[in-house]
Design an enzyme around this catalytic site. Structure first.
Site, mmCIF file in Angstrom:
data_model
loop_
_atom_site.group_PDB
_atom_site.id
_atom_site.type_symbol
_atom_site.label_atom_id
_atom_site.label_comp_id
_atom_site.label_asym_id
_atom_site.label_seq_id
_atom_site.Cartn_x
_atom_site.Cartn_y
_atom_site.Cartn_z
ATOM 1 N N GLU A 142 34.704 42.496 35.672
ATOM 2 C CA GLU A 142 35.467 41.540 36.457
ATOM 3 C C GLU A 142 35.843 42.130 37.804
ATOM 4 O O GLU A 142 36.042 43.326 37.921
ATOM 5 C CB GLU A 142 36.762 41.203 35.721
ATOM 6 C CG GLU A 142 36.520 40.627 34.357
ATOM 7 C CD GLU A 142 37.810 40.353 33.608
ATOM 8 O OE1 GLU A 142 38.892 40.434 34.223
ATOM 9 O OE2 GLU A 142 37.724 40.056 32.420
ATOM 10 N N CYS A 184 39.944 43.741 44.142
ATOM 11 C CA CYS A 184 40.223 44.614 43.008
ATOM 12 C C CYS A 184 38.901 44.798 42.254
ATOM 13 O O CYS A 184 38.267 43.829 41.855
ATOM 14 C CB CYS A 184 41.275 43.931 42.129
ATOM 15 S SG CYS A 184 41.652 44.845 40.643
ATOM 16 N N CYS A 219 37.019 50.321 28.898
ATOM 17 C CA CYS A 219 37.858 51.448 29.304
ATOM 18 C C CYS A 219 38.198 52.269 28.071
ATOM 19 O O CYS A 219 38.398 51.722 26.984
ATOM 20 C CB CYS A 219 39.145 50.949 29.959
ATOM 21 S SG CYS A 219 40.177 52.283 30.606
ATOM 22 N N CYS A 256 45.332 51.963 26.827
ATOM 23 C CA CYS A 256 46.702 51.485 27.080
ATOM 24 C C CYS A 256 46.940 50.245 26.211
ATOM 25 O O CYS A 256 46.144 49.296 26.237
ATOM 26 C CB CYS A 256 46.895 51.143 28.556
ATOM 27 S SG CYS A 256 46.545 52.540 29.643
ATOM 28 N N CYS A 309 46.863 46.514 27.618
ATOM 29 C CA CYS A 309 45.825 46.134 28.586
ATOM 30 C C CYS A 309 44.604 45.554 27.875
ATOM 31 O O CYS A 309 44.161 46.073 26.851
ATOM 32 C CB CYS A 309 45.425 47.365 29.405
ATOM 33 S SG CYS A 309 44.066 47.072 30.536
ATOM 34 N N CYS A 336 43.367 42.895 34.641
ATOM 35 C CA CYS A 336 42.031 43.401 34.338
ATOM 36 C C CYS A 336 41.626 43.185 32.880
ATOM 37 O O CYS A 336 42.412 43.365 31.970
ATOM 38 C CB CYS A 336 41.915 44.866 34.707
ATOM 39 S SG CYS A 336 43.284 45.873 34.180
HETATM 40 N N1 SAH Z 1 42.658 52.789 34.642
HETATM 41 C C1 SAH Z 1 43.320 52.686 35.906
HETATM 42 C C2 SAH Z 1 42.936 51.458 36.732
HETATM 43 C C3 SAH Z 1 42.773 50.148 36.017
HETATM 44 S S1 SAH Z 1 44.229 49.354 35.447
HETATM 45 C C4 SAH Z 1 44.812 52.785 35.729
HETATM 46 O O1 SAH Z 1 45.266 52.949 34.594
HETATM 47 O O2 SAH Z 1 45.529 52.752 36.717
HETATM 48 C C5 SAH Z 1 45.111 48.906 36.890
HETATM 49 C C6 SAH Z 1 46.595 48.664 36.643
HETATM 50 O O3 SAH Z 1 46.791 47.414 35.966
HETATM 51 C C7 SAH Z 1 47.242 49.726 35.770
HETATM 52 O O4 SAH Z 1 48.481 50.100 36.294
HETATM 53 C C8 SAH Z 1 47.391 48.979 34.455
HETATM 54 O O5 SAH Z 1 48.335 49.558 33.628
HETATM 55 C C9 SAH Z 1 47.739 47.605 34.931
HETATM 56 N N2 SAH Z 1 47.612 46.549 33.928
HETATM 57 C C10 SAH Z 1 46.726 46.474 32.927
HETATM 58 N N3 SAH Z 1 46.915 45.354 32.192
HETATM 59 C C11 SAH Z 1 47.957 44.703 32.758
HETATM 60 C C12 SAH Z 1 48.639 43.488 32.460
HETATM 61 N N4 SAH Z 1 48.262 42.728 31.445
HETATM 62 N N5 SAH Z 1 49.671 43.121 33.253
HETATM 63 C C13 SAH Z 1 50.040 43.879 34.314
HETATM 64 N N6 SAH Z 1 49.432 45.022 34.652
HETATM 65 C C14 SAH Z 1 48.399 45.446 33.886
#
Ligand code: SAH
Length: 377
Positions: free
Chosen positions: A111, A124, A131, A135, A138, A355
């Protein structure tokens, strides 16, 4: 957001030559292209002409490159393809956010998002299919990582989003915040960003306007600092102590906040770039005043900015956006503590702009194809 009203436009058909018969031009460096041209008796300045057509003049075919000799255009067309992905979904939200779900030549799906904010045109971009960081909140990592993206696959996202702009409009900012962990694919990410910042034939975006977002991998942060690519670094913290961070960001168990902060300090010392820490606010989990106070102690004295993002709920996951009262108190505690904090507005909620969300939705609803708009334009 609905998928009920897809416009009757068929999805793009796959490039005829996505079979590996043709070279993928976006994967090639200028030097490689020059070698190819010289071997065939063409002068090396043609390389820059070709790349300028693709990256700056938005040409989608070699035929469009009208200042190249016809013979060269034909040779290029039989040897190369420019784009390799198919747009599997294209969504547009009322606030001007557009999201593409791209299907890669091997079927992997990624995406990327275009955000319009005043004069800013930010994109973005994803760095991996899936990934591995895991997390818990996510959508990208729910099925693990499939593979790293190539340099061309990262650039292709930028170019497809660029082509959604009006002809006289330009991309201004890039954030590597799509699917994947960019520092786990650092060589390819740096190659692609090298083209993004190049003003001779590339996108000409200042490295100050390019942000790499990471879960916090200290050895890779050091490598990035040493690479003399002065990009902005954003570290996804999400918790002020290891006990909580281990739960939200499982990869933290083998890293720890302390070593991330040390790497962040080294990055700052080496590059002079102010760091950003990101903090996704999850209702009832990391949004307490006690957490905010711990954050104040952690960040005090550092030249850093804290970017707080209310959680964008992922269907099927048990996490929630905090209440307005919790957000207010959290914010007040940080500001009173002297932290440089920004509360980011969510954008593109109704198009699953966080994402990994769109990809998951589409996996559950594979029958839905076409361009679905979420608003009347
Ligand atoms: N792996 C990298 C980049 C991708 S995620 C990282 O961890 O930074 C980019 C950002 O989006 C991260 O801060 C992640 O925690 C956040 N993110 C992921 N899912 C999300 C969600 N559902 N709502 C808000 N932020 C989210």
């Amino acid at each position: 957001m609905t998928f009920e009203n897809p416009i009757e436009t068929p999805v793009e058909s796959a490039p005829v030559d996505a079979t590996g018969q043709h070279h993928y031009l976006l994967d090639w460096s200028e030097a490689q292209l020059i070698d190819w041209l010289l071997e065939r008796g063409w002068p090396k300045f043609r390389a820059r002409q070709i790349l300028t057509w693709i990256y700056q003049k938005r040409a989608d075919s070699f035929d469009a490159m009208t200042d190249l000799p016809k013979g060269l255009r034909a040779q290029l067309a039989s040897a190369f393809e420019i784009f390799r992905s198919v747009t599997a979904a294209h969504q547009k939200s009322v606030d001007g956010t557009e999201k593409l779900l791209l299907q890669l030549a091997d079927g992997g799906r990624i995406e990327c998002v275009l955000l319009r904010d005043g004069p800013r045109r930010s994109i973005c971009v994803s760095s991996q299919v899936g990934c591995a960081m895991g997390c818990v909140f996510c959508a990208s990592g729910l099925d693990g990582v499939e593979r790293n993206l190539s340099r061309g696959e990262i650039l292709e996202q930028m170019l497809k989003l660029q082509r959604l702009l009006e002809p006289d409009d330009r991309l201004s900012h890039i954030v590597m915040m799509g699917m994947g962990e960019p520092l786990a694919n650092l060589p390819r990410v740096l190659e692609a960003l090298g083209v993004a910042k190049d003003s001779q034939y590339g996108l000409g975006i200042s490295p100050r306007r390019i942000t790499i977002s990471t879960v916090g991998l200290p050895p890779a942060i050091d490598k990035l600092a040493e690479s003399d690519s002065p990009y902005q670094l954003a570290i996804s913290l999400h918790a002020p102590n290891d006990e909580l961070r281990n739960r939200l960001v499982p990869v933290n168990k083998s890293i720890g906040i302390e070593s991330i902060m040390q790497a962040a300090d080294r990055y700052f010392q080496r590059t002079g770039r102010r760091l950003t820490f990101e903090y996704v606010l999850l209702g009832g989990l990391n949004d307490s005043v006690a957490c905010a106070k711990e954050l104040v102690s952690l960040l005090r004295g550092r030249t850093a900015m804290l970017n707080v993002i209310p959680y964008n709920p992922v269907p099927g996951l048990p996490y929630e956006t905090p209440s307005p009262e919790a957000i207010h108190l959290f914010r007040k505690t940080l500001i009173d503590g002297g932290i440089n904090v920004m509360f980011r507005q969510r954008k593109g909620d109704e198009i699953q702009a966080a994402c990994g969300q769109l990809r998951r939705l589409r996996e559950r609803e594979p029958q839905v194809v076409g361009i679905s708009h979420t608003s009347s334009e």
